[in-house]
Design a protein around this motif. Sequence first.
Motif, short mmCIF file in Angstrom:
data_model
loop_
_atom_site.label_atom_id
_atom_site.label_comp_id
_atom_site.label_asym_id
_atom_site.label_seq_id
_atom_site.Cartn_x
_atom_site.Cartn_y
_atom_site.Cartn_z
N VAL A 144 10.77 4.74 118.97
CA VAL A 144 10.83 3.49 118.20
C VAL A 144 11.54 3.75 116.87
O VAL A 144 11.78 4.89 116.49
N ASP A 145 11.85 2.66 116.17
CA ASP A 145 12.42 2.75 114.83
C ASP A 145 11.32 3.21 113.88
O ASP A 145 10.32 2.51 113.67
N LEU A 146 11.48 4.40 113.30
CA LEU A 146 10.44 4.97 112.46
C LEU A 146 10.31 4.29 111.11
O LEU A 146 9.43 4.65 110.32
N ARG A 147 11.13 3.29 110.85
CA ARG A 147 11.00 2.54 109.60
C ARG A 147 9.96 1.44 109.70
O ARG A 147 9.60 0.83 108.68
N ASP A 148 9.46 1.16 110.90
CA ASP A 148 8.53 0.05 111.11
C ASP A 148 7.14 0.59 111.47
O ASP A 148 6.85 0.86 112.62
N LEU A 149 6.27 0.73 110.46
CA LEU A 149 4.94 1.29 110.65
C LEU A 149 4.08 0.44 111.58
O LEU A 149 3.17 0.96 112.23
N SER A 150 4.36 -0.87 111.65
CA SER A 150 3.51 -1.76 112.44
C SER A 150 3.58 -1.46 113.93
O SER A 150 2.75 -1.94 114.69
N GLN A 151 4.56 -0.64 114.34
CA GLN A 151 4.66 -0.32 115.76
C GLN A 151 3.59 0.67 116.21
O GLN A 151 3.31 0.78 117.40
N TRP A 152 3.00 1.41 115.27
CA TRP A 152 1.95 2.37 115.67
C TRP A 152 0.65 2.23 114.88
O TRP A 152 -0.31 2.92 115.17
N SER A 172 -10.07 11.24 93.23
CA SER A 172 -10.58 10.28 92.25
C SER A 172 -9.49 9.63 91.42
O SER A 172 -9.77 8.73 90.63
N ASP A 173 -8.24 10.07 91.55
CA ASP A 173 -7.16 9.61 90.66
C ASP A 173 -6.50 8.33 91.15
O ASP A 173 -6.18 8.18 92.34
N TRP A 174 -6.23 7.42 90.20
CA TRP A 174 -5.38 6.27 90.50
C TRP A 174 -3.97 6.77 90.75
O TRP A 174 -3.53 7.74 90.15
N PHE A 175 -3.27 6.09 91.63
CA PHE A 175 -1.96 6.57 92.05
C PHE A 175 -0.92 6.26 90.99
O PHE A 175 -0.78 5.12 90.55
N ALA A 176 -0.19 7.28 90.56
CA ALA A 176 0.86 7.12 89.55
C ALA A 176 1.92 8.17 89.81
O ALA A 176 1.60 9.29 90.21
N PRO A 177 3.21 7.83 89.60
CA PRO A 177 4.26 8.83 89.80
C PRO A 177 4.24 9.86 88.69
O PRO A 177 3.91 9.56 87.55
N ALA A 178 4.57 11.09 89.04
CA ALA A 178 4.60 12.14 88.03
C ALA A 178 5.72 11.89 87.03
O ALA A 178 5.61 12.26 85.86
N ASP A 179 6.81 11.25 87.46
CA ASP A 179 7.97 11.10 86.57
C ASP A 179 8.44 9.65 86.41
O ASP A 179 9.51 9.41 85.87
N GLY A 180 7.67 8.68 86.93
CA GLY A 180 8.02 7.28 86.76
C GLY A 180 8.92 6.72 87.84
O GLY A 180 9.18 5.53 87.88
N ARG A 181 9.40 7.57 88.79
CA ARG A 181 10.26 7.07 89.85
C ARG A 181 9.44 6.51 90.99
O ARG A 181 8.29 6.88 91.19
N ASP A 182 10.06 5.63 91.76
CA ASP A 182 9.38 5.10 92.93
C ASP A 182 9.23 6.17 94.00
O ASP A 182 10.04 7.08 94.11
N ALA A 183 8.18 6.04 94.80
CA ALA A 183 8.01 6.90 95.95
C ALA A 183 8.91 6.44 97.08
O ALA A 183 9.33 5.30 97.12
N VAL A 184 9.20 7.33 98.02
CA VAL A 184 9.96 6.96 99.20
C VAL A 184 9.00 6.52 100.29
O VAL A 184 7.84 6.89 100.30
N PRO A 185 9.45 5.66 101.24
CA PRO A 185 8.56 5.23 102.30
C PRO A 185 8.10 6.42 103.15
O PRO A 185 8.78 7.43 103.24
N SER A 186 6.93 6.30 103.73
CA SER A 186 6.42 7.35 104.60
C SER A 186 5.62 6.76 105.73
O SER A 186 5.47 5.56 105.83
N CYS A 187 5.04 7.65 106.54
CA CYS A 187 4.25 7.22 107.69
C CYS A 187 2.93 6.61 107.27
O CYS A 187 2.23 6.05 108.10
N CYS A 188 2.55 6.73 106.04
CA CYS A 188 1.16 6.50 105.68
C CYS A 188 0.90 5.31 104.78
O CYS A 188 -0.21 4.80 104.74
N ALA A 189 1.85 4.86 104.00
CA ALA A 189 1.61 3.75 103.10
C ALA A 189 2.94 3.23 102.58
O ALA A 189 3.92 3.97 102.50
N PRO A 190 3.01 1.95 102.19
CA PRO A 190 4.24 1.44 101.59
C PRO A 190 4.49 2.08 100.24
O PRO A 190 3.55 2.56 99.59
N ASP A 191 5.74 2.09 99.80
CA ASP A 191 6.05 2.72 98.52
C ASP A 191 6.04 1.69 97.40
O ASP A 191 6.08 0.51 97.61
N SER A 192 5.97 2.17 96.18
CA SER A 192 6.09 1.30 95.01
C SER A 192 6.07 2.17 93.77
O SER A 192 5.67 3.33 93.81
#
Length: 301
Positions: A87-95, A219-239
């Motif tokens: 499948v297209d690995l960009r679409d998490l809803s498939q699995w 226990s940590d709230w999610f924050a980038p180490a350097d302020g850049r956006d995360a890349v998409p992955s198998c586990c959660a949307p990026d932001s």
Amino acid sequence: MVALPAGRFAMGSDRHYPEEAPARSVTVDAFAIDRHQVTNAQFAAFVAATGYVTLAERPLDPAHYAGLPSELLKPGSMVFRPTPGPVDLRDLSQWWAWTPGASWRRPEGPGSGLRGRKQHPVVHVAHQDAEAYARWRGHRLPSEAEWEYAARGGLDGAAYTWGDEQLPGGRRLAHWWSGRFPWRSTHPGGAMGPAPVGSYPANGYGLHDMAGNVWEWTSDWFAPADGRDAVPSCCAPDSARRDAEAASVDPRAPGPAVPRKVVKGGSWLCADEYCHRYRPAARRPQPIDTGMSHIGFRCAA
């Protein structure tokens, strides 16, 4: 638990995913951490003693989730479903599928159960469920820095919990996906799911499954180490991510605003062609109200 001394280490990585950078020097105080991930048997003892009901076992409040179809307001959780083929690995809803009735008691949904899984890591636990268990034990969840310090096992700067070589001597030292993701597993017996805790060798601190098997809440709230956006992955949307609860919310996610915490360690669903995150530096955001079939936890003190 294993008691670890205070120490300084290089946290993060400049060689892998953007959200892990920059590598920086971090100091942690002495603390203790569970030798392995919390198991179904341990979580069952907590539930039996307290009568606790996990978030996945409670119906959603329609007032908080306005606009959601009624079937999505039923108790349930997110379950991995292998696809029939490539499948297209960009679409998490498939699995990934929202599955009414799925919970820590029924990992694949109605009809499944915990027979033969008492020593498997508990899954489908939301952040508040993990915190409730930790409080019952008189413990807490580890911070992201504590978790990564422990995962490295004294190998400062190494790519993996066991060193820099992915398969030393041809041996696989953690439980990650083998085969073609997300449809064909070449794991012995074709197994698709977590392994019993301690199935793979411990790291230098005597800790098991700090890579792969299931992601682990911190226990940590999610924050980038350097302020850049995360890349998409198998586990959660990026932001973009910040260090405060409100700013940990993904502004592009549909539905109500849900803060996110850091999860660490990767899981059995990490496939090399898609999610090379079974490493100490790897980190992902996870909405605090959402358990999944590849997320568990361990406690610290």
